[in-house]
Design an enzyme around this catalytic site. Structure first.
Site, PDB file in Angstrom:
ATOM      1  N   ASP A  34       0.735  -1.252   0.122  1.00  0.00           N
ATOM      2  CA  ASP A  34       0.100  -0.027  -0.187  1.00  0.00           C
ATOM      3  C   ASP A  34       0.785   1.351  -0.057  1.00  0.00           C
ATOM      4  O   ASP A  34       0.605   2.004  -0.843  1.00  0.00           O
ATOM      5  CB  ASP A  34      -0.956  -0.098   1.280  1.00  0.00           C
ATOM      6  CG  ASP A  34      -2.079  -0.800   1.325  1.00  0.00           C
ATOM      7  OD1 ASP A  34      -2.470  -1.240   2.123  1.00  0.00           O
ATOM      8  OD2 ASP A  34      -2.514  -0.989   0.133  1.00  0.00           O
ATOM      9  N   GLU A  53      -6.291   7.081  -0.944  1.00  0.00           N
ATOM     10  CA  GLU A  53      -6.780   6.525   0.379  1.00  0.00           C
ATOM     11  C   GLU A  53      -5.633   6.369   1.358  1.00  0.00           C
ATOM     12  O   GLU A  53      -6.140   6.740   2.576  1.00  0.00           O
ATOM     13  CB  GLU A  53      -7.052   4.958  -0.168  1.00  0.00           C
ATOM     14  CG  GLU A  53      -7.416   4.114   0.792  1.00  0.00           C
ATOM     15  CD  GLU A  53      -7.215   2.586   0.958  1.00  0.00           C
ATOM     16  OE1 GLU A  53      -7.112   2.121  -0.347  1.00  0.00           O
ATOM     17  OE2 GLU A  53      -7.596   1.968   1.832  1.00  0.00           O
ATOM     18  N   GLU A  54      -4.488   6.557   1.112  1.00  0.00           N
ATOM     19  CA  GLU A  54      -3.453   6.343   2.041  1.00  0.00           C
ATOM     20  C   GLU A  54      -2.931   7.655   2.767  1.00  0.00           C
ATOM     21  O   GLU A  54      -2.033   7.698   3.546  1.00  0.00           O
ATOM     22  CB  GLU A  54      -2.204   5.703   1.621  1.00  0.00           C
ATOM     23  CG  GLU A  54      -2.725   4.288   1.164  1.00  0.00           C
ATOM     24  CD  GLU A  54      -3.337   3.304   1.817  1.00  0.00           C
ATOM     25  OE1 GLU A  54      -2.973   3.406   3.038  1.00  0.00           O
ATOM     26  OE2 GLU A  54      -4.093   2.548   1.268  1.00  0.00           O
ATOM     27  N   ASP A  67      -6.771   5.189  -5.438  1.00  0.00           N
ATOM     28  CA  ASP A  67      -6.468   4.055  -4.694  1.00  0.00           C
ATOM     29  C   ASP A  67      -5.512   3.269  -5.064  1.00  0.00           C
ATOM     30  O   ASP A  67      -5.568   2.431  -6.064  1.00  0.00           O
ATOM     31  CB  ASP A  67      -8.091   3.255  -4.206  1.00  0.00           C
ATOM     32  CG  ASP A  67      -7.786   2.039  -3.605  1.00  0.00           C
ATOM     33  OD1 ASP A  67      -8.690   1.030  -3.292  1.00  0.00           O
ATOM     34  OD2 ASP A  67      -6.649   1.705  -2.846  1.00  0.00           O
ATOM     35  N   LEU A  81      -3.496   1.133  -4.215  1.00  0.00           N
ATOM     36  CA  LEU A  81      -3.693  -0.703  -3.975  1.00  0.00           C
ATOM     37  C   LEU A  81      -4.833  -0.890  -3.609  1.00  0.00           C
ATOM     38  O   LEU A  81      -5.134  -0.665  -2.411  1.00  0.00           O
ATOM     39  CB  LEU A  81      -2.286  -1.108  -3.153  1.00  0.00           C
ATOM     40  CG  LEU A  81      -2.176  -2.451  -3.811  1.00  0.00           C
ATOM     41  CD1 LEU A  81      -1.131  -2.268  -5.132  1.00  0.00           C
ATOM     42  CD2 LEU A  81      -1.161  -3.161  -2.701  1.00  0.00           C
ATOM     43  N   ASP A  82      -5.957  -1.511  -4.337  1.00  0.00           N
ATOM     44  CA  ASP A  82      -6.988  -1.964  -3.958  1.00  0.00           C
ATOM     45  C   ASP A  82      -7.066  -3.500  -3.554  1.00  0.00           C
ATOM     46  O   ASP A  82      -6.625  -4.355  -4.375  1.00  0.00           O
ATOM     47  CB  ASP A  82      -8.208  -1.591  -5.005  1.00  0.00           C
ATOM     48  CG  ASP A  82      -9.455  -2.028  -4.585  1.00  0.00           C
ATOM     49  OD1 ASP A  82      -9.964  -1.567  -3.592  1.00  0.00           O
ATOM     50  OD2 ASP A  82      -9.899  -3.115  -5.241  1.00  0.00           O
ATOM     51  N   GLU A 139     -12.821   5.201  -5.065  1.00  0.00           N
ATOM     52  CA  GLU A 139     -13.364   3.592  -5.496  1.00  0.00           C
ATOM     53  C   GLU A 139     -14.554   3.779  -6.246  1.00  0.00           C
ATOM     54  O   GLU A 139     -14.717   3.373  -7.467  1.00  0.00           O
ATOM     55  CB  GLU A 139     -13.317   3.033  -4.234  1.00  0.00           C
ATOM     56  CG  GLU A 139     -11.983   2.522  -3.410  1.00  0.00           C
ATOM     57  CD  GLU A 139     -12.089   1.883  -2.066  1.00  0.00           C
ATOM     58  OE1 GLU A 139     -13.136   2.261  -1.306  1.00  0.00           O
ATOM     59  OE2 GLU A 139     -11.219   0.805  -2.102  1.00  0.00           O
TER      60      GLU A 139
HETATM   61  P1  AHG Z   1      -8.601  -1.178  -0.164  1.00  0.00           P
HETATM   62  O1  AHG Z   1      -7.612  -2.368  -0.021  1.00  0.00           O
HETATM   63  O2  AHG Z   1      -8.135  -0.397  -1.050  1.00  0.00           O
HETATM   64  O3  AHG Z   1      -8.596  -0.840   1.370  1.00  0.00           O
HETATM   65  O4  AHG Z   1     -10.126  -2.013  -0.340  1.00  0.00           O
HETATM   66  C1  AHG Z   1     -10.557  -2.991   0.084  1.00  0.00           C
HETATM   67  C2  AHG Z   1     -11.983  -2.978  -0.291  1.00  0.00           C
HETATM   68  C3  AHG Z   1     -12.620  -3.532  -1.812  1.00  0.00           C
HETATM   69  O5  AHG Z   1     -11.551  -3.777  -2.524  1.00  0.00           O
HETATM   70  C4  AHG Z   1     -13.160  -4.602  -1.386  1.00  0.00           C
HETATM   71  O6  AHG Z   1     -14.417  -4.645  -2.275  1.00  0.00           O
HETATM   72  C5  AHG Z   1     -13.584  -4.377  -0.098  1.00  0.00           C
HETATM   73  O7  AHG Z   1     -12.549  -3.841   0.802  1.00  0.00           O
HETATM   74  C6  AHG Z   1     -13.906  -5.855   0.600  1.00  0.00           C
HETATM   75  O8  AHG Z   1     -14.220  -5.646   1.974  1.00  0.00           O
HETATM   76  P2  AHG Z   1     -14.659  -6.690   3.213  1.00  0.00           P
HETATM   77  O9  AHG Z   1     -13.534  -7.446   3.502  1.00  0.00           O
HETATM   78  O10 AHG Z   1     -15.369  -6.223   4.080  1.00  0.00           O
HETATM   79  O11 AHG Z   1     -15.766  -7.749   2.226  1.00  0.00           O
HETATM   80 MN    MN Z   2      -9.781  -0.170  -2.359  1.00  0.00          MN
HETATM   81 MN    MN Z   3      -6.453   0.733  -1.023  1.00  0.00          MN
HETATM   82 MN    MN Z   4      -6.934  -0.153   2.517  1.00  0.00          MN
END
Ligand code: AHG
Ligand code: MN
Ligand code: MN
Ligand code: MN
Length: 336
Positions: A70, A93-94, A114, A116-117, A281
Site C-alpha cells: 500500500d 486513500e493512504e 486508491d 492498491l485496492d 473507489e
Molecule cells: P482497499 O484494499 O483499497 O482498502 O479496499 C478494500 C475494499 C475493496 O477492495 C473490497 O471490495 C472490500 O474492501 C472488501 O471488504 P470486505 O473484506 O469487508 O468484504
Molecule cells: Mn480499495
Molecule cells: Mn487501497
Molecule cells: Mn485500504
C-alpha cells in the site's frame, strides 16, 4: 509481436485528434500514471521475493492497516504524478489530507486514487488492483479542496489496473471504455479490448452472478436482504444467481464488467455508509461501468450524482446490470 499493435499512448494521441485545442497534458498525465502502474505490477510480481508482504506497521485515515505494498504503491503514484507537471492536487486513500503539488510543478488536472485496492489479498496472491479518477481543475475553484471534491458527473477519465494473471488497464472516457494488457516483454500496454461493453442480462454469454460479502447478512437492511434472497430463491422458472466474491473491488468489478452480474457493498447496521470510499473507489468504478452500458447506484440514484463532502467519505454501492440496479432501487423505495 503484432507490428500494428495500438499502445495506450498511441490510442490517447489518436483520441486527442478529436479535440483540436487539446494541450496534450492528459496524455502526459496518463503516461505518468502508467509508469506508476507498471512499477506497481512489477512490485506485486516480486513481493514475495522482495519481502514486500505483510504490514507496514501503520494505519490510514479510514482505519485500514497499511500493507508494505500500500505504502510503496502510494509513493510511486504520488511521485510519478507530481513529476508529470500535469497535476494541481491529488487525494489518495493512504493520505489523510489532500496532496498539493508545489507551484512550479502544478498542472491543470486533479486525480484521486486508491493506489492498491484489495490489499487484504496481497499475501495470499489473490488479484488486487489500483483505481483512479481524473478531473480538470475548475477555473473558479477557491480552494484546493474544492478542486478535489468533484462529483462523478465532472470526471474527465477514470479507470483501474488489475494485477492478476495478467496486468490490464481499463480506461474509460466519455467516448467509451477500452482495455489494454501489459506486454511485460516490451513494457507497453497494448489495446486488447476495444470498446468494452457489459453483457446484457440474458444475452448469450451473460452470467447471473451476485457479488457481496455474505458474512454481513445479519447486518443488512431489508432491501438488500430481500434482493439477495430473490437471487438465491428466484420465483417461477428463473435460475438462481451464482455467488462470486473475491474481496478486491477491482477483481469483483472487472469480472462484473466482462461476465455480467451485480457487485454490492451495501450499508450495514454497523456501517451506515458501507465501506467503499466514494472519491477513489465508487466514482471511478461507477464511471467505468456506466460508460460500458451498466448502471451504478447508492440505493437511490447513480453514484455519479453524489456531491462529495469529504475526501474519505464512504457510500453504499451497487454496480452492474441495469435491470438489477433498478430492482435494488425499487426495494430501497419500498423500504426507505
Ligand atoms: P482497499 O484494499 O483499497 O482498502 O479496499 C478494500 C475494499 C475493496 O477492495 C473490497 O471490495 C472490500 O474492501 C472488501 O471488504 P470486505 O473484506 O469487508 O468484504
Ligand atoms: Mn480499495
Ligand atoms: Mn487501497
Ligand atoms: Mn485500504
Amino acid at each position: 509481436m503484432d507490428t500494428e499493435c495500438v499502445t495506450v499512448t498511441s490510442f490517447v494521441l489518436e483520441q486527442k485528434k478529436k479535440y483540436p485545442g487539446a494541450s496534450g497534458e492528459l496524455t502526459i498525465l496518463l503516461n505518468a500514471l502508467l509508469t506508476a502502474i507498471k512499477a506497481c505490477a512489477a512490485a506485486v510480481r516480486k513481493a514475495g521475493i522482495a519481502k514486500l508482504y505483510g504490514l507496514a506497521g501503520s494505519s490510514n485515515t479510514t482505519g485500514d492497516d497499511q500493507k508494505k505494498l500500500d505504502v510503496l504503491a502510494n509513493e510511486l503514484f504520488i511521485n510519478m504524478l507530481k513529476s508529470s507537471y500535469t497535476v494541481y492536487a491529488m487525494a489518495s486513500e493512504e493520505n489523510e489530507n489532500l496532496i498539493e503539488v508545489e507551484v512550479p510543478k502544478q498542472g491543470k488536472y486533479v486525480i484521486c486514487f486508491d493506489p492498491l485496492d484489495g490489499s487484504s489479498n496481497i499475501d495470499c496472491l489473490v488479484t488486487i488492483g489500483s483505481i483512479f479518477g481524473i478531473w480538470k481543475k475548475p477555473e473558479n475553484a477557491k480552494t484546493p479542496l474544492e478542486c478535489i471534491l468533484q462529483s462523478g458527473e465532472n470526471v474527465r477519465c477514470a479507470g483501474y489496473a488489475v494485477y492478476g494473471s495478467a496486468c490490464m488497464l481499463v480506461l474509460a472516457t466519455k467516448d467509451g471504455v477500452n482495455g489494454f494488457t501489459l506486454d511485460p516483454s516490451i513494457g507497453e500496454f497494448i489495446l486488447t479490448a476495444p470498446n468494452m461493453q457489459m453483457p446484457q442480462l440474458g444475452a448469450k454469454g451473460s452470467q447471473r452472478i451476485y457479488s457481496i460479502n455474505e458474512g454481513y447478512a445479519r447486518n443488512w437492511d431489508k432491501a438488500t436482504t430481500e434482493y439477495v434472497h430473490a437471487k438465491k430463491f428466484p420465483e417461477g422458472k428463473d435460475k438462481p444467481f451464482a455467488n462470486r466474491y473475491v474481496g478486491s473491488m477491482v477483481a469483483d468489478v472487472h469480472r462484473t464488467l466482462l461476465y455480467g452480474g451485480v457487485f454490492m457493498y451495501p450499508a450495514t447496521k454497523e456501517a451506515k455508509d458501507g465501506k467503499i470510499r466514494l472519491l477513489y473507489e465508487s466514482i471511478p468504478m461507477s464511471y467505468v461501468v456506466e460508460k460500458a452500458g451498466g448502471a451504478s447506484s447508492n440505493g437511490q440514484h447513480s453514484i455519479l450524482k453524489i456531491q462529495p463532502e469529504k475526501i474519505h467519505q464512504r457510500s453504499p454501492i451497487f454496480l452492474g446490470y441495469k435491470e438489477e440496479i433498478e430492482k435494488i432501487e425499487k426495494l430501497y423505495e419500498k423500504y426507505p
